[in-house]
Design a protein around this motif. Structure first.
Motif, PDB file in Angstrom:
ATOM      1  N   PRO A 267      47.131  52.946  36.223  1.00 57.80           N
ATOM      2  CA  PRO A 267      47.586  52.173  37.374  1.00 57.80           C
ATOM      3  C   PRO A 267      47.396  50.673  37.174  1.00 57.80           C
ATOM      4  CG  PRO A 267      45.443  53.126  37.838  1.00 57.80           C
ATOM      5  CD  PRO A 267      45.854  53.624  36.476  1.00 57.80           C
ATOM      6  N   LEU A 268      48.164  49.903  37.939  1.00 57.64           N
ATOM      7  CA  LEU A 268      47.993  48.461  37.964  1.00 57.64           C
ATOM      8  C   LEU A 268      48.227  47.979  39.382  1.00 57.64           C
ATOM      9  CD1 LEU A 268      50.907  46.624  38.140  1.00 57.64           C
ATOM     10  CD2 LEU A 268      51.250  47.836  35.981  1.00 57.64           C
ATOM     11  N   ILE A 269      47.659  46.813  39.683  1.00 58.44           N
ATOM     12  CA  ILE A 269      47.938  46.182  40.966  1.00 58.44           C
ATOM     13  C   ILE A 269      48.312  44.728  40.715  1.00 58.44           C
ATOM     14  CG2 ILE A 269      46.390  47.705  42.259  1.00 58.44           C
ATOM     15  CD1 ILE A 269      44.423  45.386  42.470  1.00 58.44           C
ATOM     16  N   VAL A 270      49.187  44.219  41.601  1.00 58.39           N
ATOM     17  CA  VAL A 270      49.560  42.809  41.612  1.00 58.39           C
ATOM     18  C   VAL A 270      49.174  42.270  42.978  1.00 58.39           C
ATOM     19  CG1 VAL A 270      51.398  41.106  41.385  1.00 58.39           C
ATOM     20  CG2 VAL A 270      51.507  43.240  40.067  1.00 58.39           C
ATOM     21  N   LEU A 271      48.264  41.293  43.003  1.00 54.32           N
ATOM     22  CA  LEU A 271      47.795  40.725  44.266  1.00 54.32           C
ATOM     23  C   LEU A 271      48.452  39.370  44.503  1.00 54.32           C
ATOM     24  CD1 LEU A 271      45.898  40.747  46.732  1.00 54.32           C
ATOM     25  CD2 LEU A 271      44.178  39.629  45.275  1.00 54.32           C
TER      26      LEU A 271
ATOM     27  N   SER B 206      44.794  47.896  35.531  1.00 55.20           N
ATOM     28  CA  SER B 206      45.179  46.543  35.127  1.00 55.20           C
ATOM     29  C   SER B 206      45.401  45.714  36.382  1.00 55.20           C
ATOM     30  CB  SER B 206      46.455  46.580  34.283  1.00 55.20           C
ATOM     31  OG  SER B 206      46.254  47.329  33.106  1.00 55.20           O
ATOM     32  N   LEU B 207      45.023  44.453  36.318  1.00 58.59           N
ATOM     33  CA  LEU B 207      45.088  43.588  37.494  1.00 58.59           C
ATOM     34  C   LEU B 207      45.868  42.324  37.166  1.00 58.59           C
ATOM     35  CD1 LEU B 207      44.202  42.815  40.372  1.00 58.59           C
ATOM     36  CD2 LEU B 207      42.093  41.914  39.388  1.00 58.59           C
ATOM     37  N   PHE B 208      46.827  42.023  38.026  1.00 52.78           N
ATOM     38  CA  PHE B 208      47.650  40.831  37.887  1.00 52.78           C
ATOM     39  C   PHE B 208      47.556  40.028  39.180  1.00 52.78           C
ATOM     40  CE2 PHE B 208      49.251  43.978  35.025  1.00 52.78           C
ATOM     41  CZ  PHE B 208      49.745  43.309  33.922  1.00 52.78           C
ATOM     42  N   LEU B 209      47.560  38.718  39.052  1.00 52.93           N
ATOM     43  CA  LEU B 209      47.483  37.828  40.204  1.00 52.93           C
ATOM     44  C   LEU B 209      48.788  37.053  40.326  1.00 52.93           C
ATOM     45  CD1 LEU B 209      43.871  36.386  39.724  1.00 52.93           C
ATOM     46  CD2 LEU B 209      44.590  38.315  41.168  1.00 52.93           C
ATOM     47  N   ALA B 210      49.228  36.871  41.571  1.00 51.69           N
ATOM     48  CA  ALA B 210      50.461  36.133  41.842  1.00 51.69           C
ATOM     49  C   ALA B 210      50.153  35.017  42.826  1.00 51.69           C
ATOM     50  CB  ALA B 210      51.531  37.069  42.403  1.00 51.69           C
ATOM     51  N   ALA B 211      49.861  33.833  42.282  1.00 55.10           N
ATOM     52  CA  ALA B 211      49.633  32.677  43.145  1.00 55.10           C
ATOM     53  C   ALA B 211      50.949  32.159  43.705  1.00 55.10           C
ATOM     54  CB  ALA B 211      48.932  31.570  42.357  1.00 55.10           C
TER      55      ALA B 211
ATOM     56  N   SER C  58      55.247  33.374  44.326  1.00 55.88           N
ATOM     57  CA  SER C  58      56.006  34.611  44.541  1.00 55.88           C
ATOM     58  C   SER C  58      56.741  35.065  43.289  1.00 55.88           C
ATOM     59  CB  SER C  58      57.001  34.423  45.692  1.00 55.88           C
ATOM     60  OG  SER C  58      57.898  33.362  45.390  1.00 55.88           O
ATOM     61  N   ASP C  59      57.095  34.137  42.388  1.00 57.05           N
ATOM     62  CA  ASP C  59      57.900  34.514  41.230  1.00 57.05           C
ATOM     63  C   ASP C  59      57.141  34.457  39.910  1.00 57.05           C
ATOM     64  OD1 ASP C  59      57.624  31.790  41.322  1.00 57.05           O
ATOM     65  OD2 ASP C  59      59.666  31.346  40.673  1.00 57.05           O
ATOM     66  N   LYS C  60      55.809  34.286  39.968  1.00 56.36           N
ATOM     67  CA  LYS C  60      55.025  34.219  38.737  1.00 56.36           C
ATOM     68  C   LYS C  60      53.785  35.094  38.868  1.00 56.36           C
ATOM     69  CE  LYS C  60      56.451  29.492  37.566  1.00 56.36           C
ATOM     70  NZ  LYS C  60      55.998  28.100  37.327  1.00 56.36           N
ATOM     71  N   ILE C  61      53.412  35.736  37.756  1.00 56.73           N
ATOM     72  CA  ILE C  61      52.188  36.541  37.761  1.00 56.73           C
ATOM     73  C   ILE C  61      51.354  36.185  36.540  1.00 56.73           C
ATOM     74  CG2 ILE C  61      53.180  38.469  39.057  1.00 56.73           C
ATOM     75  CD1 ILE C  61      53.449  39.974  36.402  1.00 56.73           C
TER      76      ILE C  61
ATOM     77  N   SER D 215      58.150  49.562  27.687  1.00 54.42           N
ATOM     78  CA  SER D 215      57.212  48.648  28.339  1.00 54.42           C
ATOM     79  C   SER D 215      57.954  47.874  29.416  1.00 54.42           C
ATOM     80  CB  SER D 215      56.593  47.701  27.320  1.00 54.42           C
ATOM     81  OG  SER D 215      57.573  46.837  26.790  1.00 54.42           O
ATOM     82  N   PHE D 216      57.221  47.412  30.428  1.00 55.10           N
ATOM     83  CA  PHE D 216      57.854  46.669  31.516  1.00 55.10           C
ATOM     84  C   PHE D 216      56.844  45.709  32.122  1.00 55.10           C
ATOM     85  CE2 PHE D 216      56.017  50.472  33.362  1.00 55.10           C
ATOM     86  CZ  PHE D 216      55.480  50.070  34.592  1.00 55.10           C
ATOM     87  N   SER D 217      57.352  44.701  32.777  1.00 56.81           N
ATOM     88  CA  SER D 217      56.502  43.785  33.520  1.00 56.81           C
ATOM     89  C   SER D 217      56.221  44.405  34.885  1.00 56.81           C
ATOM     90  CB  SER D 217      57.219  42.443  33.707  1.00 56.81           C
ATOM     91  OG  SER D 217      56.574  41.669  34.713  1.00 56.81           O
TER      92      SER D 217
END
Length: 432
Positions: A201-205, A229-234, A236-239, A257-259
């Motif tokens: 699993p992954l999360i995008v915050l 896996s953890l991704f941050l989105a400061a 809206s269009d970038k992580i 593979s995918f983003s």
């Protein structure tokens, strides 16, 4: 003087009327007839009789609300989710899975003027491998709300259970809520995306203010403890990746593979069957040149390339085209080419358009593919497979193919989103 009809709500009577539903629309509403009009009644199933009151009346149809249900359909079931009828995510949890599928298949057949040959389905619970949950700090309760939008509202339903989520994602909800509630930035969070890749699993915050070092450390500890896996989105269009591995999933023996922000089908079981069925219907062999329009990152393109002489994929999103090229190279496929082109513009001048293709697949967004239908006819392929997430635009585009000498020889309803109003499908066209 010309008169124009206004779609404003008409005054409705509050008189109680008794009706019997004889059909079910894709949104789980019973359909009855009253004074020559179609009457849509939330929560009423075919065969059930109820006392109802009109809530909205228009020229061709009306809506009503059940005051008292007088009979009970054997197809009525107990919803599995405690948030049903409040959360806007599902509309049909009170309907048996058999009736859900058959009513959608009948609706598709009516719109296409064609019988449905097959219903492609998978598990109806725990099927969703991707979801976005809104986040809102409630000042009065001094607590974080995390969930989906209410039906017909922007307000959040504070979700603690979601049985259509993949079990591993649903199991994350309590710990995720606790982690986010403990952040200093809890009042400045936007949403959180959950994705279940084949490698975990992954999360995008999405956060609306910079995170402190302490908050970043809390999030990193959480990602390690939950093995995600953890991704941050400061923005809206970038992580930015904070921890973990790049996600991937397998399809037809290939690793893609995918983003985290890339489009992937949320129902893996149905997607695997859909890809296999498209390959089968096109009867792809080593002499074929196949065109894949609206190809994304290669969900169909790459499996087709394993069998065809050559495959060309065309997509309007540059990041997906680049990802498709990467995945082709990673899987050793050298007979596939990806083009980044706008398929809503004049396609006749685009570089891929002059080549001869004997088979075509297209998988457009909800708007359909009106800009490419005439060019497909000029290519004159033997077979065309059209994968659709909107039966209205599929029916419209099908008229162009039928007028050009094609006929539908296979039609399948894809139960991609059980318990919801989404109706997806795929059709095979062949020269008449």
């Amino acid at each position: 003087m010309a008169q124009f009809y206004s779609a404003k709500r008409r005054n409705t009577t509050r008189d109680i009327i008794t009706v019997t539903a004889d059909d079910l629309d894709p949104f789980g509403q019973g359909v009855a007839r009253h004074q020559g009009k179609a009457l849509f009644i939330a929560g009423l199933l075919p065969g059930e009789t109820a006392e109802v009151t009109l809530t909205e009346e228009k020229r061709q149809f009306a809506h009503a609300r059940v005051k008292k249900r007088l009979t009970h359909s054997p197809e009525r079931v107990t919803p599995a989710c405690p948030h049903f009828n409040v959360c806007g995510g599902c509309q049909q949890q009170h309907v048996s899975e058999t009736l859900q599928q058959s009513s959608k298949a009948r609706a598709l057949a009516r719109m296409m003027h064609q019988p449905v040959d097959e219903i492609i389905s998978g598990p109806t619970w725990g099927y969703r491998r991707r979801a976005r949950l809104g986040l809102n700090f409630a000042p009065r309760k001094q607590s974080l709300q995390m969930g989906f939008r209410m039906a017909g509202s922007n307000d959040l339903v504070d979700v603690h259970h979601c049985p259509i989520l993949a079990p591993r994602l649903e199991a994350l909800l309590p710990a995720l809520r606790d982690c986010l509630s403990d952040l200093h930035a809890v009042r400045r969070l936007g949403h959180v995306e959950l994705v279940l890749a084949d490698n975990g699993p992954l999360i995008v915050l999405r956060h609306l203010a910079p995170l402190s070092e302490a908050d970043r450390e809390k999030l990193e500890r959480f990602s390690h403890s939950e093995q995600l896996s953890l991704f941050l989105a400061a923005e809206s269009d970038k992580i930015a990746q904070l921890n973990g591995d790049a996600p991937w999933y397998e399809s037809d023996g290939l690793r893609l593979s995918f983003s985290p922000r890339d489009f992937i089908q949320v129902n893996d079981a149905v997607n695997q069957q859909m890809v296999a069925r498209a390959i089968d219907w096109l009867a792809v062999n080593a002499q074929d040149r196949v065109l894949d329009l609206f190809c994304g990152m290669g969900n169909f393109t790459l499996p087709l390339a394993r069998r065809a002489q050559e495959v060309v994929g065309v997509e309007g999103v540059a990041a997906l085209v680049e990802k498709g090229r990467e995945n082709a190279a990673r899987n050793g496929l050298q007979n596939v080419t990806f083009w980044h082109e706008n398929l809503e513009e004049d396609v006749t001048r685009q570089p891929w358009a002059a080549a001869g293709f004997n088979k075509v697949l297209l998988d457009p967004a909800r708007a359909g593919a009106p800009g490419v239908m005439q060019h497909i006819l000029r290519l004159a392929p033997e077979k065309v497979v059209y994968v659709s997430c909107n039966p209205t635009t599929l029916a419209r585009d099908s008229d162009a193919l039928r007028a050009g000498g094609y006929q539908i020889t296979r039609l399948a309803m894809l139960d991609m989103f059980p318990h919801t109003g989404h109706l997806e499908s795929m059709a095979l066209f062949e020269k008449a």
